[in-house]
Design a protein around this motif. Sequence first.
Motif: not given
Length: 413
Positions: A261-266
């Motif tokens: 759920s981090g900013e870089s988890d895309r």
Amino acid sequence: MDERRRSTAEGVGLAAARERLADHLAPVDRTETLPVSTAVGRTLAGPVAARRPVPGFDQVARDGFAVRAADTEDATERDPAAIAVGSELDANTAVRVDAGRPLPEGADAVVGHEAVPTAGRGADLETVEGSELSVADPVEPGEGVRLTGADVAVDEVVLAAGDRIGPSDPGLCTAVGRTRVEVRQRPTVGIVPVGGGLVGGDPGEGEVVETDGTTVAEFVEAAGGKVVLRDPVEPDPHALRPAVERDLTKDLLVTVGGTGSGESDRIVDAIADLGDVLADGVALDPAGTTALSVVRERPVVSIPGDPVAAFVATTRIVVPAVARLADREPPEPRTVGAELADSIESGEGVESVVPVELDRGENGEGEPPTASPVADEPLSTLARADGWVAVGADRERAAAGETVSVDRWEAAV
């Protein structure tokens, strides 16, 4: 490589997740012809029939003397048939023979060396020429002989379609004249590591060596897949989309990392723009952020980048998927019973999988070892773990002192 994980409370149950994925997994029906010596472990696309018999000639089945059975038909214990031992077979004449050799022309049976009274047990049969056999019982034609094709006849099917070629099968195939066989191709599996600062070689400052993809690849190979392991991809939407599209030619795509759920988890977002997400989260701890998708009719499994979570997702989801594509049973881990040193807690409806170390300590022979949970470290946990204990979704804990089954996955690869 640590990442924040989403809660697994609302994740799809493991069994349901497998079923959803299985609906999009059809066994690979492509075939190829290989030398049988390199086809061990592969699944036959068609039956293997013998091109020549085994044995390929009437073969002596035991050391002794080749005779004509008719020369013994009147033999009795009181009046045994007397047959001279010579260098050529003739009426009432026998020749010495060794097991495995062709039966001499004109002979149709073999008697043992015990028929030479003067030879005695263990005598050197090289010295019996000129002696006389004493045969007390009539010999039937074929006695002491393996007839042509007695083991395998011409056109007999020795391996059926769907059989997996085992280590002893190349010898059998070679013996019957089949040195090349048609097998199913292994399902192709693209593995794409995802994450910022990941490198495949020596790391520079601030970089991390990518290892999870390698671990996944080993298990995919063991399950019957053919791996294409890609270089790590930065978690940028402009990089992720082509990385996914590149491997849609494979039978299965596995992405590793970027599911949290981090900013870089895309990665899940990138896949959702290309296809349909079947499950965004699985009730599996760790590996709860695993996602299942279908893009242009190709199944995609996205697993977490944490080493322990990646391991659990691989053994619980990826391995069964690859085995289904390969049309074979998934490899099973070796198991050992052990007594839990500490209790293992699990969330309601969640299957928890915990690495453990085994210690026999003062336990005597025949007593189960003790299983102690391994402290979670990013990478060394996998090396230190002797096995894995699963607490099913129908339980909320496994108590200390309880006897559990420890899965030893490393021993199965």
